[in-house]
Design a protein around this motif. Structure first.
Motif, PDB file in Angstrom:
ATOM      1  N   SER A  15      25.043  55.968  43.779  1.00  0.00           N
ATOM      2  CA  SER A  15      25.754  53.973  43.491  1.00  0.00           C
ATOM      3  C   SER A  15      26.663  53.780  44.526  1.00  0.00           C
ATOM      4  CB  SER A  15      26.370  54.568  41.729  1.00  0.00           C
ATOM      5  OG  SER A  15      27.343  53.204  41.226  1.00  0.00           O
ATOM      6  N   PHE A  16      27.682  52.332  44.221  1.00  0.00           N
ATOM      7  CA  PHE A  16      28.083  51.496  45.317  1.00  0.00           C
ATOM      8  C   PHE A  16      29.191  50.894  44.550  1.00  0.00           C
ATOM      9  CE2 PHE A  16      28.821  47.847  47.649  1.00  0.00           C
ATOM     10  CZ  PHE A  16      29.852  48.378  48.378  1.00  0.00           C
ATOM     11  N   GLY A  17      30.125  50.919  44.685  1.00  0.00           N
ATOM     12  CA  GLY A  17      30.773  50.215  44.400  1.00  0.00           C
ATOM     13  C   GLY A  17      32.622  50.798  44.390  1.00  0.00           C
ATOM     14  N   GLU A  18      33.518  49.995  44.049  1.00  0.00           N
ATOM     15  CA  GLU A  18      34.982  50.177  44.003  1.00  0.00           C
ATOM     16  C   GLU A  18      35.666  51.695  43.531  1.00  0.00           C
ATOM     17  OE1 GLU A  18      37.922  47.903  44.303  1.00  0.00           O
ATOM     18  OE2 GLU A  18      37.223  46.317  45.454  1.00  0.00           O
ATOM     19  N   CYS A  19      36.032  52.413  44.404  1.00  0.00           N
ATOM     20  CA  CYS A  19      36.412  53.968  43.547  1.00  0.00           C
ATOM     21  C   CYS A  19      37.979  54.063  44.061  1.00  0.00           C
ATOM     22  CB  CYS A  19      35.210  55.032  43.542  1.00  0.00           C
ATOM     23  SG  CYS A  19      35.171  55.201  45.150  1.00  0.00           S
ATOM     24  N   PHE A  20      39.085  55.451  43.421  1.00  0.00           N
ATOM     25  CA  PHE A  20      39.812  55.748  43.889  1.00  0.00           C
ATOM     26  C   PHE A  20      39.500  56.950  44.628  1.00  0.00           C
ATOM     27  CE2 PHE A  20      42.646  59.029  44.088  1.00  0.00           C
ATOM     28  CZ  PHE A  20      43.936  58.603  44.397  1.00  0.00           C
ATOM     29  N   CYS A  21      40.236  57.371  46.344  1.00  0.00           N
ATOM     30  CA  CYS A  21      39.450  57.960  46.850  1.00  0.00           C
ATOM     31  C   CYS A  21      41.188  58.162  47.531  1.00  0.00           C
ATOM     32  CB  CYS A  21      38.522  58.051  48.025  1.00  0.00           C
ATOM     33  SG  CYS A  21      36.606  57.764  47.591  1.00  0.00           S
ATOM     34  N   ALA A  38      24.443  55.707  52.558  1.00  0.00           N
ATOM     35  CA  ALA A  38      24.268  56.378  51.226  1.00  0.00           C
ATOM     36  C   ALA A  38      22.190  57.168  50.434  1.00  0.00           C
ATOM     37  CB  ALA A  38      24.931  55.530  49.946  1.00  0.00           C
ATOM     38  N   THR A  39      21.945  56.012  51.217  1.00  0.00           N
ATOM     39  CA  THR A  39      20.130  55.686  50.404  1.00  0.00           C
ATOM     40  C   THR A  39      20.021  56.659  51.670  1.00  0.00           C
ATOM     41  OG1 THR A  39      20.534  53.739  49.409  1.00  0.00           O
ATOM     42  CG2 THR A  39      18.345  54.619  50.468  1.00  0.00           C
ATOM     43  N   ILE A  57      23.008  49.189  44.752  1.00  0.00           N
ATOM     44  CA  ILE A  57      23.078  50.052  46.020  1.00  0.00           C
ATOM     45  C   ILE A  57      21.005  49.602  46.540  1.00  0.00           C
ATOM     46  CG2 ILE A  57      21.286  52.265  46.608  1.00  0.00           C
ATOM     47  CD1 ILE A  57      24.410  52.786  46.783  1.00  0.00           C
ATOM     48  N   TYR A  58      20.310  49.450  45.909  1.00  0.00           N
ATOM     49  CA  TYR A  58      18.862  49.085  45.316  1.00  0.00           C
ATOM     50  C   TYR A  58      18.925  47.104  46.475  1.00  0.00           C
ATOM     51  CZ  TYR A  58      14.224  46.409  44.677  1.00  0.00           C
ATOM     52  OH  TYR A  58      13.341  45.922  45.069  1.00  0.00           O
ATOM     53  N   SER A  59      19.769  46.162  45.513  1.00  0.00           N
ATOM     54  CA  SER A  59      19.827  45.231  45.691  1.00  0.00           C
ATOM     55  C   SER A  59      20.777  44.908  47.522  1.00  0.00           C
ATOM     56  CB  SER A  59      21.156  44.025  45.195  1.00  0.00           C
ATOM     57  OG  SER A  59      21.857  44.965  45.467  1.00  0.00           O
ATOM     58  N   HIS A  60      21.706  46.358  48.060  1.00  0.00           N
ATOM     59  CA  HIS A  60      21.808  46.121  49.071  1.00  0.00           C
ATOM     60  C   HIS A  60      21.432  46.665  50.241  1.00  0.00           C
ATOM     61  CE1 HIS A  60      25.742  44.653  47.056  1.00  0.00           C
ATOM     62  NE2 HIS A  60      26.132  44.341  48.641  1.00  0.00           N
ATOM     63  N   SER A  61      20.440  47.662  50.123  1.00  0.00           N
ATOM     64  CA  SER A  61      19.541  48.375  50.452  1.00  0.00           C
ATOM     65  C   SER A  61      17.785  47.867  50.777  1.00  0.00           C
ATOM     66  CB  SER A  61      19.732  49.774  50.684  1.00  0.00           C
ATOM     67  OG  SER A  61      21.154  50.235  50.739  1.00  0.00           O
ATOM     68  N   ASP A  87      29.701  74.010  35.251  1.00  0.00           N
ATOM     69  CA  ASP A  87      28.786  74.926  33.935  1.00  0.00           C
ATOM     70  C   ASP A  87      27.254  74.099  34.757  1.00  0.00           C
ATOM     71  OD1 ASP A  87      29.506  72.254  33.331  1.00  0.00           O
ATOM     72  OD2 ASP A  87      28.624  72.689  30.979  1.00  0.00           O
ATOM     73  N   LYS A  88      26.590  73.198  35.579  1.00  0.00           N
ATOM     74  CA  LYS A  88      25.982  72.444  35.174  1.00  0.00           C
ATOM     75  C   LYS A  88      25.286  73.133  36.908  1.00  0.00           C
ATOM     76  CE  LYS A  88      26.814  68.233  32.699  1.00  0.00           C
ATOM     77  NZ  LYS A  88      28.540  68.585  33.180  1.00  0.00           N
ATOM     78  N   GLY A  89      26.150  73.870  37.973  1.00  0.00           N
ATOM     79  CA  GLY A  89      25.485  74.507  38.828  1.00  0.00           C
ATOM     80  C   GLY A  89      26.370  73.849  40.295  1.00  0.00           C
ATOM     81  N   CYS A  90      25.668  74.045  41.438  1.00  0.00           N
ATOM     82  CA  CYS A  90      25.979  72.843  42.116  1.00  0.00           C
ATOM     83  C   CYS A  90      26.483  71.561  42.737  1.00  0.00           C
ATOM     84  CB  CYS A  90      25.777  74.119  43.095  1.00  0.00           C
ATOM     85  SG  CYS A  90      26.668  73.238  44.956  1.00  0.00           S
ATOM     86  N   VAL A  91      27.535  71.085  42.278  1.00  0.00           N
ATOM     87  CA  VAL A  91      27.598  69.404  42.440  1.00  0.00           C
ATOM     88  C   VAL A  91      27.927  69.329  43.545  1.00  0.00           C
ATOM     89  CG1 VAL A  91      28.606  67.605  41.664  1.00  0.00           C
ATOM     90  CG2 VAL A  91      27.701  69.210  39.599  1.00  0.00           C
ATOM     91  N   PHE A  92      27.299  68.103  44.583  1.00  0.00           N
ATOM     92  CA  PHE A  92      27.902  68.108  46.167  1.00  0.00           C
ATOM     93  C   PHE A  92      27.901  66.414  45.776  1.00  0.00           C
ATOM     94  CE2 PHE A  92      26.584  66.500  50.583  1.00  0.00           C
ATOM     95  CZ  PHE A  92      27.809  67.415  50.827  1.00  0.00           C
ATOM     96  N   ILE A  93      29.958  65.924  46.060  1.00  0.00           N
ATOM     97  CA  ILE A  93      29.600  63.872  45.942  1.00  0.00           C
ATOM     98  C   ILE A  93      30.041  64.408  47.733  1.00  0.00           C
ATOM     99  CG2 ILE A  93      31.418  62.672  45.306  1.00  0.00           C
ATOM    100  CD1 ILE A  93      31.720  64.966  43.164  1.00  0.00           C
ATOM    101  N   SER A  94      28.872  62.795  47.662  1.00  0.00           N
ATOM    102  CA  SER A  94      29.515  62.088  49.545  1.00  0.00           C
ATOM    103  C   SER A  94      29.800  60.660  49.125  1.00  0.00           C
ATOM    104  CB  SER A  94      27.976  61.791  49.986  1.00  0.00           C
ATOM    105  OG  SER A  94      27.701  64.009  50.344  1.00  0.00           O
ATOM    106  N   VAL A  95      31.112  60.724  50.256  1.00  0.00           N
ATOM    107  CA  VAL A  95      31.633  59.046  49.782  1.00  0.00           C
ATOM    108  C   VAL A  95      31.464  58.639  51.599  1.00  0.00           C
ATOM    109  CG1 VAL A  95      33.774  57.794  49.633  1.00  0.00           C
ATOM    110  CG2 VAL A  95      33.355  60.143  48.226  1.00  0.00           C
ATOM    111  N   PHE A  96      30.885  57.398  51.680  1.00  0.00           N
ATOM    112  CA  PHE A  96      30.483  56.202  52.445  1.00  0.00           C
ATOM    113  C   PHE A  96      31.512  54.770  52.428  1.00  0.00           C
ATOM    114  CE2 PHE A  96      27.004  58.890  52.213  1.00  0.00           C
ATOM    115  CZ  PHE A  96      26.436  59.181  53.510  1.00  0.00           C
ATOM    116  N   GLY A  97      31.910  55.039  53.241  1.00  0.00           N
ATOM    117  CA  GLY A  97      32.698  53.771  53.855  1.00  0.00           C
ATOM    118  C   GLY A  97      34.195  53.472  53.078  1.00  0.00           C
ATOM    119  N   ALA A  98      34.267  55.374  52.780  1.00  0.00           N
ATOM    120  CA  ALA A  98      36.339  54.808  52.215  1.00  0.00           C
ATOM    121  C   ALA A  98      37.192  54.813  53.738  1.00  0.00           C
ATOM    122  CB  ALA A  98      35.426  56.040  51.608  1.00  0.00           C
ATOM    123  N   HIS A  99      37.887  54.873  53.101  1.00  0.00           N
ATOM    124  CA  HIS A  99      38.656  54.150  54.267  1.00  0.00           C
ATOM    125  C   HIS A  99      38.061  53.892  55.807  1.00  0.00           C
ATOM    126  CE1 HIS A  99      41.688  56.411  51.325  1.00  0.00           C
ATOM    127  NE2 HIS A  99      40.260  57.034  51.319  1.00  0.00           N
TER     128      HIS A  99
END
Length: 117
Positions: free
Chosen positions: A52-58, A28-29, A97-101, A6-18
């Motif tokens: 954003s950056f941190g642990e998540c389930f993929c 990512a930045t 993200i800011y502190s790591h980049s 309902d918000k339109g097109c949402v694109f999700i990118s994941v970096f560092g997974a697996h």
């Protein structure tokens, strides 16, 4: 992953997974910066990005016949909230993200915002 809701097109990118990327925050930045530039070049009138950056389930969820690859967790939610708070045609990144980049990328500081969760 690209979703249409309902918000339109949402694109999700994941970096560092697996994988064992050296600096997924930087990757990512830079990707978000390139995406923002490309979307502006396409003259899109409305878009916003949140990083954003941190642990998540993929991984795959659901029965084999209807399984879907998903990314979920607090950091995914934070990225979505940052995207929702970002001014039109711009990107907001998390403090992590800011502190790591910040050694590699010049950021323009925004006003501090409050997000739910």
């Amino acid at each position: 992953d690209m979703l249409f809701d309902d918000k339109g097109c949402v694109f999700i990118s994941v970096f560092g997974a697996h994988s064992h990327e050296v600096n997924p925050c930087f990757d990512a930045t830079v990707s978000a910066m390139r995406m923002e530039s490309a979307l502006k070049d396409l003259k899109l009138k409305r878009f916003s990005l949140g990083v954003s950056f941190g642990e998540c389930f993929c991984g795959e969820v659901g029965p084999p016949i209807r399984s879907d690859y998903v990314v979920m967790g607090p950091e995914v939610n934070l990225a979505a909230r940052l995207m929702g708070k970002a001014p039109n045609r711009s990107t907001l990144v998390s403090k992590r993200i800011y502190s790591h980049s910040k050694k590699f990328i010049h950021f323009i500081k925004s006003q501090e915002i409050q997000v739910k969760g």
